[in-house]
Design a protein around this motif. Structure first.
Motif, PDB file in Angstrom:
ATOM      1  N   GLN A 113      11.863  27.323 -24.119  1.00 30.09           N
ATOM      2  CA  GLN A 113      12.061  26.533 -25.330  1.00 30.09           C
ATOM      3  C   GLN A 113      12.749  27.411 -26.378  1.00 30.09           C
ATOM      4  O   GLN A 113      12.262  28.497 -26.701  1.00 30.09           O
ATOM      5  CB  GLN A 113      10.737  26.016 -25.884  1.00 30.09           C
ATOM      6  CG  GLN A 113      10.902  25.162 -27.137  1.00 30.09           C
ATOM      7  CD  GLN A 113       9.575  24.727 -27.741  1.00 30.09           C
ATOM      8  OE1 GLN A 113       8.514  25.058 -27.220  1.00 30.09           O
ATOM      9  NE2 GLN A 113       9.640  23.993 -28.836  1.00 30.09           N
ATOM     10  N   LYS A 172      13.560  27.478 -30.193  1.00 30.40           N
ATOM     11  CA  LYS A 172      13.087  26.753 -31.368  1.00 30.40           C
ATOM     12  C   LYS A 172      13.206  27.620 -32.617  1.00 30.40           C
ATOM     13  O   LYS A 172      13.427  28.830 -32.533  1.00 30.40           O
ATOM     14  CB  LYS A 172      11.627  26.328 -31.186  1.00 30.40           C
ATOM     15  CG  LYS A 172      10.640  27.485 -31.210  1.00 30.40           C
ATOM     16  CD  LYS A 172       9.241  27.009 -30.942  1.00 30.40           C
ATOM     17  CE  LYS A 172       8.223  28.123 -31.167  1.00 30.40           C
ATOM     18  NZ  LYS A 172       8.064  28.481 -32.587  1.00 30.40           N
ATOM     19  N   GLY A 204       5.057  27.514 -29.955  1.00 32.57           N
ATOM     20  CA  GLY A 204       5.775  26.778 -28.927  1.00 32.57           C
ATOM     21  C   GLY A 204       4.846  26.205 -27.881  1.00 32.57           C
ATOM     22  O   GLY A 204       3.637  26.449 -27.871  1.00 32.57           O
ATOM     23  N   GLU A 235      11.891  22.059 -33.312  1.00 26.64           N
ATOM     24  CA  GLU A 235      11.438  22.336 -31.950  1.00 26.64           C
ATOM     25  C   GLU A 235      12.584  22.675 -31.010  1.00 26.64           C
ATOM     26  O   GLU A 235      12.351  23.083 -29.867  1.00 26.64           O
ATOM     27  CB  GLU A 235      10.664  21.129 -31.408  1.00 26.64           C
ATOM     28  CG  GLU A 235       9.331  20.875 -32.077  1.00 26.64           C
ATOM     29  CD  GLU A 235       8.339  21.991 -31.801  1.00 26.64           C
ATOM     30  OE1 GLU A 235       8.163  22.355 -30.611  1.00 26.64           O
ATOM     31  OE2 GLU A 235       7.756  22.515 -32.768  1.00 26.64           O
TER      32      GLU A 235
END
Length: 325
Positions: free
Chosen positions: A159, A161, A167, A196
């Protein structure tokens, strides 16, 4: 019978017909490969025996697929690994005898004798995930022309972000703590909107990207454009609340592209490496023909595993290229 039930039955019939066609096609291919091998054994001065000390069964290397050789795969299934549905030579086979025409050797011919290879076995566990020794991708974060940090992807899901909230339970490339003494107000404002961000994951030989942010992202993927028959530098976007994801790579399709490039020569193989670099612009509307370095926040993803396969192919072809990834 309802319309929905009729549709399900029709779809099931279509699936059955497609499966039957695929099985018949595979059977025909297997029979063809058996006849080829039998012919080579009959015409060989030293036909193979049942023990492991056997001669090579060679064909010109230019007639083979450098990464996924169907002849060797089928012979292996028939005589050594009967339960194997599919494997890729470069990833799953190691040479058994130190012969000069084994798959990994640089030589004008290649050996198709299945007794000269061992299939690698990898321990599996349903409880613990062991990270690979090498990253499957790298992600570089840029603010305009300035590269600030590079992240190596070992976890199957990453991820990217930029917020203070922790996360998800995946590998996380957090942009929060990355410092830039030259950062202006425009970049700061863009970073606030990343939120996000995106999820990038490698699953069953396929790489996907999914948007998690409340702001758009814009993507340049040469592989995606090639598959969709779009212009080389066409830009695509993922928008908030859209549940679809974007496929950035499919290993099976890539091997088809690589096989074709090998037949065209080293220049074509080297050029194929460009499809493994994906660029993503956060928040701002990325316009075609505008350099990515004009935008406040963007990332560049490089798919290392596929780069490695191209590098191996070039090396086996004797090409003087060295990829940087």
């Amino acid at each position: 019978m309802s319309a929905e039930e009729s549709h399900d039955i029709y779809s099931g019939c279509q699936t059955f017909e497609a499966l039957k066609y695929a099985l018949d096609f595979e059977k025909a291919i297997v029979q063809e490969r058996i006849l080829e091998l039998v012919s080579k054994i009959i015409n060989s001065d030293n036909p193979p025996t049942t023990n492991y000390v056997t001669p090579c069964i060679n064909i010109p290397r230019r007639l083979t697929c450098l990464v996924n050789n169907p002849n060797l795969r089928i012979y292996g299934q028939l005589w050594r690994w009967t339960h194997t549905r599919k494997f890729y030579v470069e990833r799953e086979l190691t040479k058994f005898q130190p012969d000069r025409t084994c798959y990994s050797a640089i030589h004008g011919e290649i050996c198709l004798n299945p007794l000269h290879y061992l299939k690698e076995t990898r321990p599996t566990s349903n409880l613990v995930w062991y990270p690979p020794l090498h990253p499957w991708a790298t992600i570089a974060y840029y603010e305009k022309t300035r590269k600030l940090e590079t992240f190596q992807c070992f976890s199957p899901e990453i991820q990217v972000k930029c917020n203070t909230v922790s996360g998800r339970a995946v590998g996380c490339f957090s942009l929060d703590g990355i410092r830039n003494e030259l950062r202006g107000d425009e970049v700061t404002n863009t970073r606030r909107q990343i939120g996000e961000g995106v999820s990038i994951y490698y699953e069953n030989g396929q790489v996907f990207m999914q948007l998690l942010s409340d702001s758009d992202v814009y993507i340049e993927s040469l592989y995606y454009n090639r598959v969709k028959n779009d212009r080389t530098h066409t830009l695509h976007s993922l928008q908030p609340f859209d549940l679809t994801s974007m496929k950035l790579m499919d290993d099976d399709r890539f091997h088809i592209l690589l096989d074709k490039a090998v037949q065209e020569g080293a220049e074509a193989v080297y050029d194929l490496a460009k499809i493994f670099t994906i660029r993503v612009v956060f928040v701002e509307h990325w316009r075609t023909n505008t350099p990515v370095t004009n935008y406040n926040c963007w990332i560049e993803i490089r798919l290392c595993r596929q780069m490695k396969w191209i590098d191996n192919a070039l090396r086996q072809m004797g090409a003087p290229y060295k990829l940087h990834y």
